[in-house]
Design an enzyme around this catalytic site. Structure first.
Site, PDB file in Angstrom:
ATOM      1  N   TRP A  84       0.861  -1.182   0.000  1.00  0.00           N
ATOM      2  CA  TRP A  84       0.000   0.000   0.000  1.00  0.00           C
ATOM      3  C   TRP A  84       0.903   1.239   0.000  1.00  0.00           C
ATOM      4  O   TRP A  84       2.054   1.163   0.425  1.00  0.00           O
ATOM      5  CB  TRP A  84      -0.938   0.009   1.208  1.00  0.00           C
ATOM      6  N   GLU A 129       7.137   8.160  14.126  1.00  0.00           N
ATOM      7  CA  GLU A 129       7.405   7.562  12.808  1.00  0.00           C
ATOM      8  C   GLU A 129       8.277   8.489  11.951  1.00  0.00           C
ATOM      9  O   GLU A 129       9.150   8.026  11.224  1.00  0.00           O
ATOM     10  CB  GLU A 129       6.086   7.304  12.068  1.00  0.00           C
ATOM     11  N   GLU A 167       8.871   1.538   6.278  1.00  0.00           N
ATOM     12  CA  GLU A 167       8.522   2.391   7.423  1.00  0.00           C
ATOM     13  C   GLU A 167       8.217   3.831   6.988  1.00  0.00           C
ATOM     14  O   GLU A 167       7.379   4.506   7.590  1.00  0.00           O
ATOM     15  CB  GLU A 167       9.667   2.417   8.444  1.00  0.00           C
ATOM     16  N   HIS A 170       4.747   5.131   6.811  1.00  0.00           N
ATOM     17  CA  HIS A 170       3.913   5.323   8.009  1.00  0.00           C
ATOM     18  C   HIS A 170       3.790   6.800   8.384  1.00  0.00           C
ATOM     19  O   HIS A 170       2.694   7.317   8.579  1.00  0.00           O
ATOM     20  CB  HIS A 170       4.481   4.528   9.193  1.00  0.00           C
ATOM     21  N   GLU A 220       9.164  -2.906  17.586  1.00  0.00           N
ATOM     22  CA  GLU A 220       8.173  -3.163  16.531  1.00  0.00           C
ATOM     23  C   GLU A 220       6.874  -3.646  17.160  1.00  0.00           C
ATOM     24  O   GLU A 220       5.789  -3.269  16.741  1.00  0.00           O
ATOM     25  CB  GLU A 220       8.699  -4.196  15.520  1.00  0.00           C
ATOM     26  N   THR A 223       5.082  -0.636  18.698  1.00  0.00           N
ATOM     27  CA  THR A 223       4.367   0.205  17.721  1.00  0.00           C
ATOM     28  C   THR A 223       3.139  -0.533  17.181  1.00  0.00           C
ATOM     29  O   THR A 223       2.113   0.073  16.895  1.00  0.00           O
ATOM     30  CB  THR A 223       5.276   0.654  16.552  1.00  0.00           C
ATOM     31  N   ASP A 252       1.964  -3.735   9.286  1.00  0.00           N
ATOM     32  CA  ASP A 252       3.379  -3.641   8.876  1.00  0.00           C
ATOM     33  C   ASP A 252       4.297  -3.874  10.075  1.00  0.00           C
ATOM     34  O   ASP A 252       5.288  -4.593   9.997  1.00  0.00           O
ATOM     35  CB  ASP A 252       3.706  -2.226   8.352  1.00  0.00           C
ATOM     36  N   GLU A 253       3.949  -3.237  11.193  1.00  0.00           N
ATOM     37  CA  GLU A 253       4.799  -3.348  12.392  1.00  0.00           C
ATOM     38  C   GLU A 253       4.871  -4.804  12.845  1.00  0.00           C
ATOM     39  O   GLU A 253       5.913  -5.286  13.281  1.00  0.00           O
ATOM     40  CB  GLU A 253       4.258  -2.473  13.540  1.00  0.00           C
ATOM     41  N   HIS A 256       7.259  -6.647  10.732  1.00  0.00           N
ATOM     42  CA  HIS A 256       8.641  -6.271  11.100  1.00  0.00           C
ATOM     43  C   HIS A 256       9.047  -6.910  12.428  1.00  0.00           C
ATOM     44  O   HIS A 256      10.180  -7.349  12.593  1.00  0.00           O
ATOM     45  CB  HIS A 256       8.765  -4.739  11.200  1.00  0.00           C
TER      46      HIS A 256
HETATM   47 FE   LIG Z   1       8.195  -0.230  12.851  1.00  0.00          FE
HETATM   48 FE   LIG Z   2       6.346   2.393  11.724  1.00  0.00          FE
END
Ligand SMILES: [Fe+2]
Ligand SMILES: [Fe+2]
Length: 390
Positions: A84, A129, A167, A170, A220, A223, A252-253, A256
């Site tokens: 995205w 971020e 990242e 974000h 990670e 977040t 996403d976090e 990660h």
């Molecule tokens: Fe992150």
């Molecule tokens: Fe992030």
């Protein structure tokens, strides 16, 4: 030699994890060098920063894990074409102006019911971020895994660049959303970001990738928790699009976290005592939040105040800290680990007994807070409106 200067006067990183959780001294290899750095432009005594604490021969561990990382870590990145982008969630500026304006109006209507304190937390998350240059720099201080050229073909460097690129979306997405919402003072937010990137961060990772990857595994997940909670609150507050934005970032976090935790899992396999002691070391120091040096030019206790609002709203709390620790202990199966030296077992005991101690101390802090008179603080990010802290 590391050089660090801090541009503002700020209070220490965390407000709630007590300083008394000391790991008995376990005779780690002493650092090669030590640097004294001022923690504030004014009064506080200089803080000692350890550097290059990993014995050079251990860099070989990371060299030997390159093939493993290519097969097990890099696949956790997403191809750019499948990712995205911020624009996926934002009003479309290529539309005729009337239609674009209509989309902005709809965005503003959706956020209308969200309280100011919600925006304080969302801004703090966005600023965190947006200080991404600091985090990429921090990872590139780690011996044995740093990007030596800026375009190094090593697996570790490739991961770090692609992770940074993921990242980067974000902060961009949250920033543009906040800009369009009209609810926040962008000038103050932008100043805070500039101060923060100029200040850097001090996670205590000592150029040591063992410590660095423990830190990133924890962060990670932190977040993930925090964005997940802002998603939930946005949904409850009537903004399903913002809920989707925060939820998508949280996903996403999570990916990660999975990658960094997998690296630590592997280190526990190839060097159980070394990895266990690194986990204990980071937990003993407490995991410092990445934006702990935030400053807006006005409030010298900005991070503390932002953290208090996040705690009060249930976005990121002391319980979350203990939960994250417990989740990592379970994932890494630390309680059942065998084959440790005496030092390793001591570190294991410390780490595995820590979460209940944090919870107990927090309960006492909560009891004290209950007796405090309700009070609030003004945040420049929301045009100096006051938000309750207690
Ligand atoms: Fe992150
Ligand atoms: Fe992030």
């Amino acid at each position: 030699m590391q050089v660090s200067h801090f541009l503002s006067t700020k209070s220490p990183a965390t407000i709630w994890i007590p300083r008394s959780l000391d790991l008995p001294h376990h005779g780690r290899t002493p650092p090669i060098s030590v640097v004294r750095v001022p923690t504030s432009a004014v009064a506080a005594p200089p803080k000692i920063q350890k550097i290059h604490s990993m014995p050079p021969e251990k860099a070989e561990v990371f060299k030997s894990l390159e093939n493993w990382a290519a097969k097990n870590v890099l696949p956790l990145l997403k191809p750019v074409e499948d990712c995205w982008q911020p624009q996926t969630f934002l009003p479309d500026p290529s539309l005729p102006i009337a239609d674009f304006t209509e989309q902005v109006k709809a965005l503003r209507e959706r956020t209308a019911e969200l309280p100011d304190e919600y925006f304080v937390v969302l801004v703090g998350d966005m600023i965190t971020e947006d200080a991404l240059p600091t985090y990429q720099t921090m990872i590139n201080t780690l011996d044995g895994v740093k990007d030596e050229t800026g375009a190094s073909p090593s697996v570790w460097a490739s991961w770090t660049r692609a992770w940074t690129a993921e990242e980067n979306r974000h902060g961009d997405l949250l920033r543009t959303f906040l800009y369009l919402s009209g609810r926040v003072d962008m000038l103050q937010i932008e100043k805070t970001v500039q101060y923060l990137i100029g200040s850097g961060m001090d996670p205590g990772t000592e150029n040591n990738p063992y410590l660095g990857f423990v830190y990133t595994s924890f962060q990670e997940r932190a977040t993930f928790v925090s964005h997940g909670n802002t998603a939930r609150l946005a949904k409850d507050g009537g903004d399903p699009v913002l809920a989707r934005i925060c939820g998508t970032i949280a996903a996403d976090e999570k990916r990660h976290e999975h990658a960094y935790s997998r690296i630590v899992e592997k280190l526990l396999e190839v060097d159980p005592t070394g990895a266990m002691m690194a986990i204990a070391d980071m937990m003993k120091k407490r995991i410092t939040m990445p934006a702990h040096m935030m400053f807006d030019g006005k409030d010298p206790r900005l991070f503390e105040h932002f953290s208090a609002v996040a705690q009060r709203m249930g976005v990121y709390t002391a319980d979350d800290y203990a939960d994250i620790l417990e989740a990592l202990i379970a994932r890494w199966k630390l309680e059942k680990m065998e084959g440790l030296t005496g030092e390793g077992r001591q570190a294991q005991q410390f780490v595995c007994g820590l979460a209940p101690r944090i919870r107990k101390l927090q309960e006492r802090a909560d009891e004290r807070a209950k007796k405090m008179k309700a009070h609030g603080v003004k945040f420049s990010w929301i045009f100096n409106k006051e938000v309750a802290l207690v």
